[in-house]
Design a protein around this motif. Structure first.
Motif: not given
Lengths: 339, 391
Positions: B5-9
């Motif tokens: 999920f934190s890949l986005l950021a």
């Protein structure tokens, strides 16, 4: 309706709302990730700051468009008004940023209250014209009253450190980004709370069918005015942030392209679930920065192409795409209804 | 799952980092901020072409340093100008900022230049007070008082007694109106009416009707260069030329870039300005030929010359400091610098950091089938009168 047992219904509804209002870990991660980027990339603090402010502006549009279904092509009116209010206050020697921020939001809210009745009449097309007209009028007012606003030359001013501690400016770019982050986070939390309150549910009912919502006993006019004023205050706060962190305001703040850009950001990110504006703002501004660095003359072509592809790839999925993304990355949370 | 999920950021962060380039010690980066899109795009196009032509003609190495020109588009939004200025200095280590299409854009970068001690060369914006907003601002374009006051003097000497002024309602327009009227009235002329028209989407017709009713000897006009064509067309359509009213102004209204589009209605207009593509000197002939060759036959205008001379100033300052690109050294070298520009002899006033140049009085004439501003009088070494009046 289970009119026979209203208290049970109310209890179930309250439980439902409370469950929805709980913070999920992907959301917490999202915010931590933004903080991490601010600290990991100090040299890019200025553009991160711009993304955060655009995100707040898009969040403000999401409040009326996503939650209540009110279209606006003149949201820049409140953005510009907030910016000018903060700038004029600072240029008169009252340079405290917090005060300017509050004033910017308050002035925009008053303008929102004054123009909201115009929105109650007519349908979408009328609203587009009315909102557009209001922003054009404010832009011309700022142009005409040069003694106060600096007219077409813009207004330069300096700003005191945030809370008297953190200077913002060329050497304090990270402070500026952190300041914007803090304001965005606080306002987002409030917006999230609003969206998941009975008030938010009433807005959803109005968005789906205003006549039926009225028949259910919802005072639709008052709800619309209320959310419009809140959204105006948010846009004003975003404008004040931009003015304070760049320490200049000029007439382009009221330009049509600001209203159009923020609409694009929200469409890219998806309306109605509050994170859409933030995601759309980062995508739009980062894309613009990367493409326009490569081709400063023709970047608009590539952005346009990207948008067309986005729309062709799935017009009905635009609103769904970020939710699917979340579902892909965090299926459990998505099922629980974070989005 | 969590990390996915934190890949986005993370992806966004990576994109941001990747976008920032690094320069080595032997490179001097010049950050040029211009409106390359939107209504001011023609300014950006001319400015950039001018700066690039100078590098092409003089090589990209000076005093042992390699020159890297980075062009950024601010689309005429002041907050973007400011961010680009911060990033050019902070990330690209720009030694000089250059460009600035409009007054608020030049002012937006002023505090950054002051704080970072980096010279800001204004090659386009022309409101007189700009150079006072930072001790690091140097100008290679012109100021409106510089062109307007000589225009008034010429009018007084040539039998024009009663004038109506029409200016676009913003900083440069107000400058032009003030300096033309003050000079003209001091010399015994009458300004019958001072008309200000909105900057955006102006309709000149009702204003020109008022001018016609006043029946002056001449109308003095300043509009930003892009609006010249519309103004000229209305001027002729309303029959002001047939009523014997002369058209005088600063050179913006008969911009070289637009003269072909304006067409024959421009014939006979008398303007005062610092540059005409028709300027008769070997330097200018070479400049125009090279510029047209490099840009598909586009004729250079005063914006192109501003960008060209901005680059000339950087090259000469670097030679003088023997490659020392620190802000204060460059600034000191720029003060008092003089050289031969395509527009004629120019120098930088060491006190005001403002360009000192000849102002030419020109008349639109047809030469070999094309319209040109043909110079017929020269007022040598004009300093900006706005600052001269203060000192």
């Amino acid at each position: 309706m289970s009119a026979a047992n209203p208290s049970a219904t109310t209890r179930r509804l309250a439980a439902h709302l409370n469950r929805r209002a709980r913070w999920r870990w992907p959301e917490i991660l999202f915010w931590l990730a933004i903080l991490a980027v601010i600290f990991a990339a100090p040299s890019r603090a200025a553009i991160i700051n711009e993304v955060l402010i655009a995100g707040l502006f898009a969040l403000s549009l999401d409040l009326i468009l996503g939650l209540a279904g009110i279209v606006s092509l003149g949201h820049a009116a409140f953005f510009g008004l907030g910016a000018y209010a903060a700038a004029i206050l600072a240029s008169k020697g009252i340079a405290d940023p917090t005060l300017g921020l509050v004033l910017g939001a308050a002035v925009a809210a008053v303008a929102g209250l004054a123009t909201a009745p115009l929105l109650l009449r007519g349908a979408d097309l009328t609203r587009l014209m009315v909102t557009l007209g209001v922003s054009l009028m404010l832009g011309e007012l700022a142009n005409r009253n040069g003694w106060l606003t600096g007219g077409a030359d813009g207004l330069n001013f300096s700003i005191a450190p945030v809370l008297g501690l953190f200077p913002i400016g060329f050497t304090g770019q990270r402070n500026a980004a952190l300041y914007s982050f803090a304001v965005l986070f606080i306002l987002f939390t409030i917006a999230r709370r609003l969206a998941q309150s009975p008030f938010g549910l009433a807005l959803a009912a109005i968005r789906e069918n205003r006549l039926r919502a009225g028949a259910l006993g919802i005072d639709t006019s008052r709800r619309i005015i209320a959310i419009y004023v809140v959204a105006a205050a948010y846009a004003g706060a975003a404008g004040a942030l931009l003015a304070q962190t760049t320490q200049i305001v000029s007439l382009d703040l009221f330009d049509f392209h600001r209203s159009a850009d923020v609409m694009l950001m929200l469409i890219i990110g998806g309306a109605g679930y509050l994170y859409g504006g933030l995601i759309g703002a980062s995508a739009f501004i980062v894309l613009r920065d990367v493409i326009s660095a490569a081709t400063p003359e023709y970047w608009e072509f590539w952005i346009g192409l990207a948008l067309v592809i986005l729309v062709l790839a799935g017009r009905e999925r635009i609103g769904e795409a970020p939710r699917r993304l979340i579902a892909f990355f965090a299926p459990r949370a998505a099922r629980r209804g974070v989005a | 799952m969590i990390s996915r999920f934190s890949l986005l950021a993370a992806a966004l962060g990576a994109a941001l980092l990747a976008a920032s380039a690094r320069a080595d010690d032997n490179t001097v980066t010049i950050g040029m901020i211009l409106p390359m899109t939107g209504p001011q795009a023609s300014t950006g196009k001319q400015e950039r072409a001018g700066a690039e032509l100078y590098i092409q003609q003089h090589g990209d190495t000076v005093a042992g340093k390699k020159i890297a020109l980075v062009v950024k588009d601010d689309a005429s939004a002041a907050d973007v100008t400011k961010r680009l200025a911060e990033e050019l200095i902070g990330n690209d280590h720009a030694a000089v900022l250059m460009g600035f299409g409009l007054t608020p854009l030049a002012l937006a970068a002023a505090p950054v230049a002051t704080e970072a001690k980096v010279p800001e060369i204004v090659t386009a914006a022309a409101t007189a007070m700009i150079t006072e907003k930072s001790p690091y601002i140097v100008r290679t374009s012109f100021t409106l008082p510089q062109a307007s006051a000589p225009m008034a003097e010429w009018a007084l000497k040539n039998g024009i007694k009663k004038v109506v002024t029409i200016v676009a309602d913003y900083g440069p327009g107000v400058d032009a109106e003030k300096w033309f009227s003050d000079t003209f009235e001091k010399g015994g002329g009458t300004v019958a009416e001072k008309i200000r028209v909105p900057l955006k989407n102006p309709d000149f017709a009702p204003f020109l009707q008022r001018v016609k009713d006043d029946a002056p000897d001449a109308v003095f006009v300043f509009v930003p260069s892009g609006q010249g064509a519309v103004f000229m067309k209305e001027f002729v359509e309303r029959g002001l030329d047939k009523a014997g009213i002369k058209l005088i102004g600063t050179g913006d209204v008969t911009d070289d870039d637009l003269l072909a589009d304006i067409g024959d209605s421009a014939l006979g207009a008398v303007t005062a300005h610092h540059y005409s593509a028709d300027h008769d000197s070997p330097e200018n002939k070479a400049f125009v030929a090279a510029f047209e060759k490099a840009n598909n036959g586009m004729r250079p205008n005063f914006m192109a010359v501003g960008g060209y001379d901005g680059m000339a100033l950087v090259y000469q300052a670097l030679e003088k400091t023997k490659g020392d690109a620190s802000g204060d050294a460059l600034l000191a070298a720029m003060k008092g610098m003089s050289w031969m520009s395509p527009r004629g002899p120019v120098s930088i006033d060491p006190e005001t950091r403002e360009i000192v140049q000849n102002i030419y009085v020109r008349k639109v004439e047809k030469k070999d089938g094309a319209l040109y501003n043909v110079e017929f009088a020269t007022i040598p070494d004009v300093k900006d009168p706005y600052k001269a009046a203060k000192h």
